[in-house]
Design a protein around this motif. Structure first.
Motif: not given
Length: 120
Positions: A5-25
């Motif tokens: 997983e990636s894309g987490g973090g700190l953001v202000q209220p009203g802001g945006s984030l995009r999380l990604s999850c790459a599966a392998s195997g």
């Protein structure tokens, strides 16, 4: 099977984030890709899920603000989070339900989690 997983973090209220999850195997196919979250002192809850057919399901608290999508070529799930609120603060986990390529058996897998903090 590994989920990164990636894309987490700190953001202000009203802001945006995009999380990604790459599966392998050793994956033949992925039936469902989902995002869960767990806030301190709370149980893990479903945020959003998407099936191989494209059907989606959202928690009432995020409907209209979050969008789940998937790329079946790269076995990646995404969670676009807009209009973030303080109460969205949690560790977000990716989860997949799929069929193993070697075993032909259904399996489930979890990512390690990524922290999302909404704070001014």
């Amino acid at each position: 099977v590994q989920l990164v997983e990636s894309g987490g973090g700190l953001v202000q209220p009203g802001g945006s984030l995009r999380l990604s999850c790459a599966a392998s195997g050793s994956i033949l196919s992925i039936k469902t890709m989902a995002w869960f979250r767990q806030a301190p002192g709370s149980q893990r809850e479903l945020v959003a899920a998407v099936t191989s057919g494209g059907s989606t399901n959202y928690a009432a608290s995020v409907k209209g603000r979050f969008t789940i999508s998937r790329d079946d070529v790269t076995n990646t799930a995404y969670l676009q989070m807009n209009s973030l609120k303080h109460e969205d603060t949690a560790v977000y986990y990716c989860n997949i339900l799929g069929i193993g390529a070697d075993s032909g058996v259904e399996f489930g897998a979890w990512g390690q989690g990524t922290q999302v903090t909404v704070s001014s």
